[in-house]
Design an enzyme around this catalytic site. Structure first.
Site, short mmCIF file in Angstrom:
data_model
loop_
_atom_site.label_atom_id
_atom_site.label_comp_id
_atom_site.label_asym_id
_atom_site.label_seq_id
_atom_site.Cartn_x
_atom_site.Cartn_y
_atom_site.Cartn_z
CG ASP A 1 24.90 -24.54 2.08
OD1 ASP A 1 24.52 -23.85 3.06
OD2 ASP A 1 24.17 -25.40 1.55
CG ASN B 1 19.99 -16.35 1.14
OD1 ASN B 1 21.09 -16.22 0.59
ND2 ASN B 1 19.53 -17.56 1.48
C1 FPP Z 1 24.95 -20.32 3.50
O1 FPP Z 1 25.11 -20.91 4.76
C2 FPP Z 1 25.60 -19.02 3.44
C3 FPP Z 1 24.98 -17.84 3.18
C4 FPP Z 1 23.55 -17.73 2.91
C5 FPP Z 1 25.70 -16.56 3.21
C6 FPP Z 1 27.13 -16.56 2.78
C7 FPP Z 1 27.78 -15.37 3.36
C8 FPP Z 1 29.04 -15.28 3.81
C9 FPP Z 1 30.05 -16.32 3.69
C10 FPP Z 1 29.47 -14.02 4.51
C11 FPP Z 1 29.36 -12.76 3.73
C12 FPP Z 1 29.96 -12.84 2.39
C13 FPP Z 1 30.77 -11.91 1.83
C14 FPP Z 1 31.19 -12.08 0.43
C15 FPP Z 1 31.27 -10.75 2.57
P1 FPP Z 1 23.81 -21.27 5.63
O2 FPP Z 1 23.54 -20.11 6.52
O3 FPP Z 1 22.68 -21.62 4.72
O4 FPP Z 1 24.30 -22.51 6.42
P2 FPP Z 1 23.41 -23.76 6.91
O5 FPP Z 1 22.88 -24.44 5.67
O6 FPP Z 1 24.39 -24.60 7.64
O7 FPP Z 1 22.33 -23.20 7.78
#
Ligand code: FPP
Length: 250
Positions: free
Chosen positions: A31, A79
């Site tokens: 996250d 998501n």
């Molecule tokens: C949460 O951060 C993260 C995600 C919803 C996606 C995670 C994906 C990756 C790390 C990249 C792709 C993964 C692979 C395995 C290739 P957020 O966007 O909710 O962050 P925020 O809470 O700060 O907005």
């Protein structure tokens, strides 16, 4: 050979991770990508791109140390509610990762596995996932679970539906349905439950992740944003895990 040295890996503060007492399964809620990008005046997707670097570092270190299963929460059922452009970018990044990572997964003998309902993912991503799963299927050093289009509640529901079908077909008796039998209908069939669950970015929620499997999992919550989560952070989490006394309710 000095096994005391071989069995230890140095953490950030010089303390040693004992390789003989590693978690068998580590799960991570990655996250903070969006906040990482915002803090730099970048679009959110740049945070996801930067997050892939952490995926590589953590997967490599987990494999090197001897963790058996690493589960990464890459895309939840919820998501899909994000901006379509962000969803499309996440899918493209996943696709890129799969295409690029196959040689590394093969070299490190890592088997890729998906937790979640793959059928809703773009066709191209599904094809690449199947290719990589088939290609790495014989690898035995570590399982890398990617939770994709995943929801803990949906996972439990699909298990209940399949169990009910098996019972109606006469293949499963009510008396045979204990916790172990139930677990065999989950995406994590055959895998140990997570010993350690890490969540980055300071949030303190489970967010519909592995609801059945984390009954006795140790939680490690860190304010570090996922793109900043590197080797020292992972070692710190493992050290903290090794300091915990696990009693499983006893
Ligand atoms: C949460 O951060 C993260 C995600 C919803 C996606 C995670 C994906 C990756 C790390 C990249 C792709 C993964 C692979 C395995 C290739 P957020 O966007 O909710 O962050 P925020 O809470 O700060 O907005």
């Amino acid at each position: 050979m000095n096994t005391a040295i071989v069995n230890q890996a140095e953490g950030t503060n010089g303390a040693m991770v004992d390789r003989t007492r590693l978690p068998r399964h580590v799960a991570i809620i990655m996250d903070g990508n969006g906040r990482w990008a915002r803090a730099r005046g970048l679009p959110r997707v740049m945070g996801h791109r930067a997050g892939i670097k952490s995926v590589r570092v953590v997967a490599e270190l987990a494999r090197e140390l001897g963790v058996g299963v690493l589960t990464l929460y890459a895309f939840s059922v919820e998501n899909w509610k994000r901006h379509p452009q962000e969803v499309a970018t996440l899918m493209r990044l996943l696709d890129e990762y799969l295409r690029r990572e196959l040689p590394t997964l093969m070299k490190n003998e890592i088997r890729l596995n998906v937790l979640g309902d793959m059928t809703a993912l773009p066709e191209r991503v599904q094809e690449h996932l199947k290719e990589v799963m088939a290609g790495t299927g014989g690898n035995g050093k570590m399982v890398l679970n990617l939770a994709l289009n995943y929801s803990g509640r949906c996972e439990i529901l699909q298990a209940v539906r399949r169990i009910s079908a098996q019972m109606q077909a006469g293949n499963l008796k009510e008396a045979e349905l204990d916790e172990a039998a139930f677990s065999r209908f989950l995406y994590t069939d055959g895998q140990p439950d997570p010993d350690l669950l890490i969540r980055t970015s300071g949030e303190q929620r489970i967010s519909n992740f592995l609801l059945w499997q984390i009954s006795y999992t140790e939680l490690y919550l860190t304010p570090t944003l996922w793109p900043d989560f590197g080797k020292p952070d992972f070692l710190a989490a493992l050290l903290e895990y090794q300091r915990r006394e696990r009693r499983f309710g006893a």
